[in-house]
Design an enzyme around this catalytic site. Structure first.
Site, PDB file in Angstrom:
ATOM      1  N   LEU A 198      60.512   9.049 -31.898  1.00  0.00           N
ATOM      2  CA  LEU A 198      60.154   8.676 -30.451  1.00  0.00           C
ATOM      3  C   LEU A 198      59.050   9.255 -29.624  1.00  0.00           C
ATOM      4  CD1 LEU A 198      61.323   6.662 -28.262  1.00  0.00           C
ATOM      5  CD2 LEU A 198      62.502   8.471 -27.309  1.00  0.00           C
ATOM      6  N   TRP A 199      57.969   8.402 -29.226  1.00  0.00           N
ATOM      7  CA  TRP A 199      56.897   8.963 -28.328  1.00  0.00           C
ATOM      8  C   TRP A 199      57.566   9.079 -26.718  1.00  0.00           C
ATOM      9  CZ3 TRP A 199      56.018   6.966 -32.697  1.00  0.00           C
ATOM     10  CH2 TRP A 199      54.797   7.252 -33.601  1.00  0.00           C
ATOM     11  N   ILE A 235      60.537  14.254 -32.280  1.00  0.00           N
ATOM     12  CA  ILE A 235      59.904  13.748 -30.830  1.00  0.00           C
ATOM     13  C   ILE A 235      58.620  13.974 -30.611  1.00  0.00           C
ATOM     14  CG2 ILE A 235      59.974  14.231 -28.398  1.00  0.00           C
ATOM     15  CD1 ILE A 235      62.578  13.004 -29.020  1.00  0.00           C
ATOM     16  N   LYS A 236      57.932  12.897 -30.536  1.00  0.00           N
ATOM     17  CA  LYS A 236      56.309  13.118 -30.346  1.00  0.00           C
ATOM     18  C   LYS A 236      55.941  13.355 -28.774  1.00  0.00           C
ATOM     19  CE  LYS A 236      51.867  10.853 -30.306  1.00  0.00           C
ATOM     20  NZ  LYS A 236      51.123   9.827 -30.272  1.00  0.00           N
ATOM     21  N   GLN A 237      55.414  14.440 -28.373  1.00  0.00           N
ATOM     22  CA  GLN A 237      55.026  14.614 -27.183  1.00  0.00           C
ATOM     23  C   GLN A 237      53.780  15.396 -26.715  1.00  0.00           C
ATOM     24  OE1 GLN A 237      55.389  14.076 -23.718  1.00  0.00           O
ATOM     25  NE2 GLN A 237      57.740  14.306 -23.686  1.00  0.00           N
TER      26      GLN A 237
END
Length: 353
Positions: A198-199, A235-237
Site C-alpha cells: 500500500l502506497w 507499506i510504501k511511504q
C-alpha cells in the site's frame, strides 16, 4: 561499499552513520533472512501469500537479506506519459521497464495492468510482478486528485503477479471510499495468494501550512497505521521531512485528530532517522515492512538515493522503491543507481541505529 556510501553522504556521513536512535531498536521487528518465517508465519496469511512474499525476498541482488529494492513505474498515468518518459522515450515500451528491473537486480517490478500485461508471458516467471490496481490520472479537466481502480485483483492473479499494489490518499475527501475499495481488494488478493503493498500517501491542501505536512512523521505515521489495519503486508511511504502536523492543524480554533505530546518528546526527535523510525513504529513495530520512496529525479540523484536508503535502513525500514531516478536516465546509469541503493542494504557497516 562504505567508502562510496560516505562519499555520497558527504558532510552528513558521520551524523547519519553514527547516530543512535531515540526509540530503541530492540523493540522493533527488524528485517532479516527469516522475516517471513518469523513474522508472517504466525499471521492469517495463507501459504500462497507466504510463498509469494518469500519469492520477492529471494529475488535480485538483495536476495536472502530481508530487504527489498523495487522498481515502480506507474508514472505514465500518475504524472502523464509525456512528462515521465519524454526525457528517455525508451520507457514508453513496457519491456524496457521490466528489463531495467531485472538488469538492476531488483526484487520486483511494480507497474500498471497495461505495462505488465503486455509482457507477462515473457517475464512473470523471471521477476516478481506487483500489479498496481489504482491510479490518479491527469487528463480530466480541471485536474483532480483521486485514486480510481484501473485493474482487478483477478487480472493480477491471471498474469502471474506475486503481489498487488494500491494507493490511498489518506486525509482526502475521497479517502473513505478508497479505504473500503482497497480493503476489499487486499482481502481478495490474500485469498488468491498474492501479497499486498500500500502506497500510504497523504493528500489535502490543508496539510500545507508553514511547512508541507504531507511529509510529517506524525501524519505519515498515522497513515501507515491505517494501512497495516487493512492488512497491507508492506507499506510504501515518503521519507518524513518534518514533524508536528497534528500540532499545526490544531492551531487557533481548529480541532483535528488526536495526538499525545509524548510522540514528539519521547518517540521522536528532529533527526531524520528518528522521524523515519516513527513510521516503522506505526507499522506494528515493523511487522509490516516500511519501504520509502526515492522521490523525483534531479541533479544529485545518487547522493539523495543513498541518503534515503541509509535513513530507511538505520531506522529499521525494509528498503527503497525508486522509479524516476532510475528510468529517467540511460539504462546503464539506471542500473548503477539501483545498485547504489542496494549497496546500502548489502553493506554490513550500515547498521540499524
Amino acid at each position: 561499499m562504505i567508502d562510496k556510501i560516505r562519499e555520497y553522504l558527504g558532510k552528513e556521513a558521520d551524523n547519519l552513520l553514527s547516530y543512535k536512535a531515540k526509540f530503541p531498536k530492540e523493540k522493533l521487528h527488524l528485517p532479516g533472512p527469516d522475516f517471513v518465517d518469523r513474522i508472517f508465519y504466525q499471521s492469517d496469511r495463507n501459504p500462497n501469500v507466504l510463498r509469494n512474499l518469500q519469492l520477492m525476498f529471494n529475488t535480485g541482488r538483495l536476495a536472502g537479506t530481508g530487504y527489498l529494492s523495487i522498481l515502480p513505474v506507474d508514472q505514465g498515468i500518475e504524472h502523464s506519459a509525456g512528462a515521465s518518459f519524454a526525457k528517455n522515450p525508451d520507457y514508453f515500451d513496457p519491456e524496457n521497464i521490466v528489463k531495467l528491473a531485472i538488469e538492476g537486480g531488483c526484487n520486483a517490478v511494480a507497474s500498471t495492468l497495461g505495462v505488465l500485461g503486455a509482457v507477462a508471458r515473457k517475464y512473470a516467471h523471471k521477476i516478481p510482478f506487483i500489479l498496481k490496481i489504482n491510479h490518479n490520472e491527469l487528463l480530466t479537466y480541471p485536474n483532480k486528485y483521486d485514486q480510481i481502480l484501473f485493474a482487478g485483483v483477478k487480472q493480477a492473479w491471471d498474469m502471474g503477479a506475486a503481489a498487488v499494489g494500491a494507493t490511498i490518499y489518506f486525509g482526502s475527501e475521497e479517502s473513505s471510499r478508497q479505504i473500503v475499495e482497497i480493503s476489499e481488494a487486499f482481502q481478495y488478493a490474500h485469498e488468491l495468494g498474492m501479497a499486498t503493498i500500500l502506497w500510504c500517501y497523504l493528500r489535502n491542501s490543508a496539510f500545507k501550512k508553514d511547512k508541507d505536512y504531507h511529509v510529517s512523521a506524525d501524519l505519515t505515521g498515522q497513515a501507515n497505521h491505517l494501512g497495516v489495519t487493512i492488512e497491507a503486508d508492506i507499506i510504501k511511504q515518503k521519507l518524513p521531512e518534518n514533524n508536528g502536523g497534528y500540532t499545526a492543524l490544531n492551531m487557533g480554533s481548529s480541532s483535528y485528530g488526536k495526538i499525545d505530546k509524548r510522540v514528539y518528546s519521547e518517540l521522536t526527535s528532529d533527526h531524520p532517522i528518528d522521524l523515519c523510525r516513527y513510521q516503522v513504529i506505526n507499522n506494528y513495530m515493523g511487522r509490516a515492512g516500511l519501504i520509502n520512496s526515492g522521490g523525483a529525479s534531479g541533479e544529485n540523484d545518487f547522493a539523495e538515493a543513498t541518503k534515503t536508503a541509509v535513513i530507511n535502513k538505520r531506522a529499521g525500514g525494509m528498503g527503497l522503491i525508486s522509479g524516476r531516478k532510475a528510468f529517467q536516465r540511460p539504462m546503464a546509469e539506471g542500473v548503477k543507481l539501483l545498485n547504489a541503493i542496494q549497496d546500502v542494504y548489502l553493506c554490513k557497516e550500515v547498521t540499524v541505529a
